[in-house]
Enzyme design. Structure first.
Site, PDB file in Angstrom:
ATOM      1  N   ARG G  90     -38.812  13.135  15.436  1.00  9.25           N
ATOM      2  CA  ARG G  90     -37.588  13.455  13.970  1.00  9.25           C
ATOM      3  C   ARG G  90     -37.620  12.352  13.230  1.00  9.25           C
ATOM      4  O   ARG G  90     -36.978  12.758  12.151  1.00  9.25           O
ATOM      5  CB  ARG G  90     -36.610  13.914  15.263  1.00  9.25           C
ATOM      6  CG  ARG G  90     -36.213  14.871  16.031  1.00  9.25           C
ATOM      7  CD  ARG G  90     -36.992  16.149  15.483  1.00  9.25           C
ATOM      8  NE  ARG G  90     -36.716  17.709  16.502  1.00  9.25           N
ATOM      9  CZ  ARG G  90     -37.944  17.394  17.094  1.00  9.25           C
ATOM     10  NH1 ARG G  90     -38.814  16.767  17.459  1.00  9.25           N
ATOM     11  NH2 ARG G  90     -37.573  18.474  17.826  1.00  9.25           N
ATOM     12  N   GLU G  93     -40.319  12.663  10.567  1.00  8.58           N
ATOM     13  CA  GLU G  93     -40.622  13.560   9.720  1.00  8.58           C
ATOM     14  C   GLU G  93     -39.528  13.451   8.984  1.00  8.58           C
ATOM     15  O   GLU G  93     -39.568  13.721   8.184  1.00  8.58           O
ATOM     16  CB  GLU G  93     -39.569  14.715  11.283  1.00  8.58           C
ATOM     17  CG  GLU G  93     -39.813  16.686  10.317  1.00  8.58           C
ATOM     18  CD  GLU G  93     -39.311  17.645  11.011  1.00  8.58           C
ATOM     19  OE1 GLU G  93     -39.980  17.631  12.330  1.00  8.58           O
ATOM     20  OE2 GLU G  93     -38.463  17.823  11.032  1.00  8.58           O
ATOM     21  N   SER G 116     -37.866  -3.792   1.861  1.00  5.74           N
ATOM     22  CA  SER G 116     -37.871  -4.695   2.878  1.00  5.74           C
ATOM     23  C   SER G 116     -37.863  -4.480   4.040  1.00  5.74           C
ATOM     24  O   SER G 116     -36.230  -3.928   4.094  1.00  5.74           O
ATOM     25  CB  SER G 116     -37.135  -5.749   2.468  1.00  5.74           C
ATOM     26  OG  SER G 116     -37.929  -6.945   3.700  1.00  5.74           O
TER      27      SER G 116
END
Lengths: 149, 149, 149, 149, 149, 149, 149, 149, 149, 149
Positions: G90, G93, G116
């Site tokens: 997830r 995604e 960063s």
């Protein structure tokens, strides 16, 4: 500068075939070759001898330049490492499942070597069967022995 | 806790075959099955019916537990998406070059469907030929038609 | 149950060679074959005829079972699709850069076909040159013509 | 804004060659270079010196801008990590099977280093043979020794 | 049959270094080579000349066989096509972002050729800077010109 | 609806440069920046400050909209995970072979951290050498220390 | 020759934690660091300062050598390019769907640069919500501006 | 037959935004949504409710058909498995380095489940900091518990 | 230091099941859960509530520690991106062929959202059919709507 | 030469559907087939019988040639090995997590074989549920038994 490409020729063949209501069997018979070879050469997976290239060009009413292109040695490319079309995937699966078996039996029957995929021919036929008809694929390739030197 | 694995059984079969100087043809005959099926089941690419599992266990002198394992449905795994062994690669190449052709001819001869790789059998034979003997591979799979619903 | 594997044999050969201070040229001469073929068979990339398998076994003091394994047809596997070792990568690069050129010239000189990698031999030699010595690789493979059927 | 691209030049060369019925041997002779180098430079895998770029432009009747493009250092790209064309795949297979052998023999004959693929040349020739003519590929590359510092 | 492997030697070096509280700078100084080369040879990415192999073996108290292994030409393998370690990934990113730029400037300054990664050396240094110290990497490789033939 | 794209701008720069016979050194000098940065910004691998975008637009006679596009933050994309061009591949090889070494030395000299590829600059120069001139690449990146929290 | 490895240390920590019925919150509190950082350092994704390495070693009853290993800069490796675990996928995604959005907003709010991942910290908290509690992830990374030179 | 595509709509939005000198913050405010959601919906990574689709269409002067397309559920595609743009790659790196940590803490705080990426929202803000401003990303997703049945 | 791993527990379950001649239906019934969930939890693809973990441990005679491990949230890993086992591949094929259709119908019936794979259950049943029995797979997952914010 | 392609037909169907404000349910009802099959055939993932092809052509006002194309056996291609769209990915995840479970239960209930994806049908329905409506997917495929021969 926009010469005819091999993709154009393939697409012309498919279009002429659809419009004329032809089959691959029919086209193959018209040019005196097998359906397997005829389809694969039409798709750009084999080069045609000059007489066959002219025969298919005449049969389908393609421009003369097409006959020249059909005689060139094509660069054979397939873009899917693992084919997704279910009909073609099943063949890939057969290679995965039975490849080592075919290898073992070639070595047992012939020695250390392979079946050529170049000096090679194939047929696809329909076999009637009361439990459901079957697809029969026959491949024949020359045995090539490894060299020792 | 270290039960016999299927890999152990495969390796025992190969070792017993080498020590006894047997061939796949011979083992297949001993258990009354074809060489292609026998080799693939021994390699873990097919499950054996109980009587065949016992027959091969007896023929090769394997432990009793091996017969149980040979009856389980194996998880069929091949780790090389594109096989590197030249003998197996040639088969992969045939699928790449002729796969679309086989698909087109199945559709022409049968309709919209595929050749099953499950209700499937195959043989590998040697065909004598004065220009060099040839490997003949015959595959037969049930035609399966797509559903429309 | 722990039979000798081909990997064991390869590793025994490398170890015996290092301990005896031998070279591949020397081992090849001892068994009467070329260095290229000898190394590749020792690495499991070619099968040995019985007499050569026995010769190398005797030369290097390997166990008798090794001679049997060296005669089996190996499954040729390379695990890196793109080789990382710089010495081997340069060969891969040559195929990428010059592969289409070799293909075009084979078609021009022979027709529609390929160079066999099975009925094939190769040598590697050192050529003196005042600007820096050069590696010379010579490959020779039988021309195979595509079938039309 | 639509300047001539290198792909255009390659495509013009192929088209002019086909229409004039030329061979790569013939074009190479016309510009005084080898067929291997000539083909690879025409395909965008090598840059041409100014005089050769002008010679091929004149020979094939290409526009003047083509000669400038043929002199630029091309970005060499091949899109198939594993080539599918059977003629080129066989070369890839040779690298997979014999790459470690070539490496071992270079180290034995020269020391710790590689064969350059830059300071490199190659030829492809046809060798007559009663058992079937053979393709001979000769590669020559400068030996480069690894630095220690 | 269980000879010392190169992986064993690498692991012995790392262990001896940790136990003795040494640095790569220190080991490099002890054998009279640069830290970059010393580390890479210790990791199996470069072969050592005999005297350096013996020096590091003596410095770290390794077994005598280690010195032989350190002299062999290693097969250089990295298993991650795209490195995940952030420190190494940044270098991969530099090649992706600035690779075409380096290529263009080499062609502009030298002609059609490349920077050798074989006849090559490198240093890594710390540069003080009030806004934060900087890592300085200097690479030097021989220019190699493409051949035309 | 067909606005100017960044690809258009890159292609206009290359075309204007070729037609004007300019070099990257020359363009860089004209806009008061380094050749490495100038080339990479022109290729869409860096954004230009407004004054530099206007300077290059004026120098090369590009349309005004180009100056706006050159100031946008580009999405940096490279499509080849492993670059095939030999000149760029050698840099990839350097990362594979020496990446772990650079990492080890950064940790030894600075602590647990990395060299930034963002707060970063680079130069490419030609160094004369009687054994053959050398390419010198100098990279400088700010050391960034990992956080612990 | 079998020194303790980082994998051993990770596995010892997990085992000690399970046996003592501890939580990551608890361990983090015991060593005075955040749970995110503590878990990632324990997994070999961050190096520990000496005092924290000793604190966790004491807390969990690990051998003294473990404290040394926990201070070394680890090579951060993840083997799944696309993670399969649903909880981690997830997050992948989110990067695929919202990555370009985060990039656009960073450029809008800061200029041409990045967040960063080194000078970086993160927390994971549970937020009560009548429609179902929510996971809140807060990341904070230093803005780094691209260099122009 | 050439209907407006979603790609056309995205490109129209970007072009209108550039010409009008708008920011994502500004557009988001105009339609009464957050900048993160607004940008992602404009890029085709989220569907818009009818009123928002009409609001953005009116704000940017897009054709009426665009409002319909912006309401359709898009197929969310990203073509780079590992993103190359440095700003997006850092997020991918965070998932690789800290993904297992986030998973462990979710399990510790909630039980066996995940953070939803569907019932999900996110913000990106700038946090002033004397050592350099920081990017703050806050994600909030509903906790979903695995089912047992 | 060699604690029981989840792989050990999976392997113990399989072994105990084989020796006791149990079925998954039977084990599922014994612990009062469905066969699908029971098998997947036994394989390490779901975590067990404490009572179920103890029930299966008691049923199969596993050591007490196994019950603890079965309660931990597993990291769900599958190593084949495209599964090769024909039985599992057919499911992958269904996702490839019908995935976009399922997506379109979910959007038509529910709106912009997805079917959860977390708040999810499934059954596999045998349906008698005179033309050949059929496998019936029923999946049920909670509809989750995308957020707009 | 520019014949209508299947992609054109798909795009015409989507456009006609949008303009007419139709649903897949509605189109399916109009041609007397199920919504799942109708959508997949419209997308080029199934071939239509002649009467259905004519019915959809009439319903949507497509050109006559479209009806011919809809009857051809399509080559089923999906280009993302791992689908990125979250709605489709969840199905891929289900195959990864539960694929081995489905396989085990098919073997337990039927024997050594698979569920056909060709003699196959599927439905997608909405199930009301007070805790949130659920998506129900029902798949039914003929059981195919492996051959032994």
């Amino acid at each position: 500068m926009s010469a005819l490409t091999r993709e154009d020729v393939t697409s012309m063949i498919l279009s002429a075939k659809r419009q004329a209501g032809l089959t691959w069997e029919g086209i193959a018979e018209a040019i005196g070759m097998s359906p397997v070879w005829t389809h694969s050469a039409a798709m750009g997976m084999n080069a045609m001898p000059a007489d066959k290239a002219e025969a298919i060009t005449a049969t389908l009413g393609l421009p003369q330049e097409a006959a020249l292109i059909l005689q060139e040695s094509p660069t054979k490319i397939w873009s899917q490492t693992v084919p997704t079309d279910p009909c073609i995937y099943r063949l890939y699966e057969v290679v995965g499942v039975y490849g080592p078996t075919i290898k073992a039996l070639i070595h047992e029957k012939f020695g250390d070597g392979i079946m050529s995929a170049i000096d090679f021919d194939m047929s696809v036929t329909r076999v009637e069967n009361p439990k459901g008809d079957r697809v029969k694929i026959e491949m024949s390739g020359k045995y090539l022995s490894y060299n020792a030197w």
